[in-house]
Design a protein around this motif. Sequence first.
Motif, short mmCIF file in Angstrom:
data_model
loop_
_atom_site.label_atom_id
_atom_site.label_comp_id
_atom_site.label_asym_id
_atom_site.label_seq_id
_atom_site.Cartn_x
_atom_site.Cartn_y
_atom_site.Cartn_z
N MET A 40 -65.89 1.89 100.46
CA MET A 40 -65.13 1.67 101.70
C MET A 40 -66.05 1.49 102.91
O MET A 40 -65.71 0.76 103.83
CB MET A 40 -64.12 2.79 101.91
N ASP A 41 -67.20 2.16 102.88
CA ASP A 41 -68.15 2.00 104.00
C ASP A 41 -68.82 0.64 104.00
O ASP A 41 -69.40 0.23 105.00
CB ASP A 41 -69.25 3.07 103.91
N ASN A 42 -68.79 -0.04 102.86
CA ASN A 42 -69.59 -1.26 102.75
C ASN A 42 -68.78 -2.56 102.70
O ASN A 42 -69.36 -3.63 102.67
CB ASN A 42 -70.51 -1.16 101.53
N VAL A 43 -67.44 -2.44 102.67
CA VAL A 43 -66.68 -3.70 102.67
C VAL A 43 -66.84 -4.35 104.04
O VAL A 43 -66.98 -3.68 105.07
CB VAL A 43 -65.18 -3.48 102.33
N GLN A 44 -66.84 -5.66 104.04
CA GLN A 44 -67.02 -6.40 105.30
C GLN A 44 -65.79 -7.24 105.64
O GLN A 44 -65.42 -7.39 106.80
CB GLN A 44 -68.26 -7.28 105.21
N LEU A 45 -65.14 -7.78 104.61
CA LEU A 45 -63.94 -8.60 104.83
C LEU A 45 -62.68 -7.72 104.72
O LEU A 45 -61.81 -7.76 105.60
CB LEU A 45 -63.88 -9.72 103.79
N CYS A 46 -62.60 -6.95 103.66
CA CYS A 46 -61.45 -6.05 103.47
C CYS A 46 -61.50 -5.04 104.62
O CYS A 46 -62.55 -4.49 104.93
CB CYS A 46 -61.55 -5.29 102.16
N VAL A 47 -60.34 -4.80 105.25
CA VAL A 47 -60.30 -3.93 106.42
C VAL A 47 -59.98 -2.51 105.99
O VAL A 47 -59.01 -2.29 105.25
CB VAL A 47 -59.24 -4.43 107.43
#
Length: 393
Positions: free
Chosen positions: A325-332
């Motif tokens: 969760m800390d590393n997603v960039q597109l998924c909010v």
Amino acid sequence: MKHKAKGFNTKLIHSGGPKDALGSVTTPIYQTSTFSFKDADDGAACFAGESNGFIYTRIGNPTIRDLELAIADLEHGYDGIGCSSGMGAVSTVYMAYLGAGKHIVSHNAIYGPARGIIEGAFARFGVESTYVDTTDLEQVKAAIRPNTALIYLETPANPTIGISDIPAIVEIAHKNNIPVCVDNTFCSPYLQNPLDMGADIVLHSLTKFLNGHADIVGGIIVTRTVEHYKKLRPMMVTMGCNMDPNQAFLVRRGLKTLGIRIDRAQENSIKVADYLEKHPKIAWIMYPGLKSHPQHELGKKLMRGPGAMISFGLKGGLDAGKTLMDNVQLCVLAVSLGGIETLIQHPASMTHSKLSAEAKKAGGITDDLVRLSIGIEDVEDIIADLEQALEKI
Ligand code: LCS
């Protein structure tokens, strides 16, 4: 209400009413708190109490009415009741059917606050409750008591995506003269119509798929019969759980594209679920479209498609989930669901954080559970984003 024999997507565009006197193609926002007392048939002034038109926006408003009638048509119900939020709809149902000494049976993995308000505020007023796994009919039967006044289902459930057998539970409930309410938020009427399966009440958080654009909160209740409608409508009005005309306008606009939005989000979800299921770092996954879902066959019977909600756990447990969760960039990383953008969240620390540790454990809301609400972006981009975040674990 008489059903119009039109296709679903046609109804999305054309259902509702009453139409504006000036012929507006789009129902305008009636930004008014009150209406002059006029006879709706001939427009003449008439005494209070004799008006058959709109009176006061908390009681009813043409913009809200347009939405209520449209969704009642989509859910094959008698009529609809617009509410301030999904929780406004849930609370209205609870207030109408429960009271001191009354008992509710529900699923142990429903939206956190829909359970929290029963075990908190309603318990203070003497309401009893039993939360079981409603995907197991034996548990439902065993939970019923002589004072059970409501069976409240959420299917697929938030966040475990468990599927409850609506027609079978309705049969059990009705043998005991208990009404059944189904929260149909995860499916929307595009994928499931609980009233056609015998449920008495269906409700939605409009905040999710029906509006679909993450720009309002709202709720609605639709009943199968006039009797249930008459019990619920005055409760909404007197509790002040009403919608606002601006809110109703935006939902009516979002609703028009429900079919194409869900088609696209579902198409994406099938591909994302397939990708995740094969990923070596995934421990388990719950998506109705996968054969591995324990109620996969039941889902095919009740739902016209598997939807756009996926829950999964990582082999590395909570820590791995945090890294993801800390590393997603597109998924909010955000609560809520059912919008055009892909959202990712951690129910145990976010939407369901207020539930007791025992309640979470019994409901399967494990610390490793990550929930995805898949949007309508290009699926290659969603998968690439998950891929790069999973590589960091
Ligand atoms: N029912 C379901 C199934 C929901 O998921 C929610 C909200 C509600 C009712 C309440 O609706 P609201 O009052 O928010 O319009 N679910 C949320 C979630 O999973 N994350 O944030 C809100």
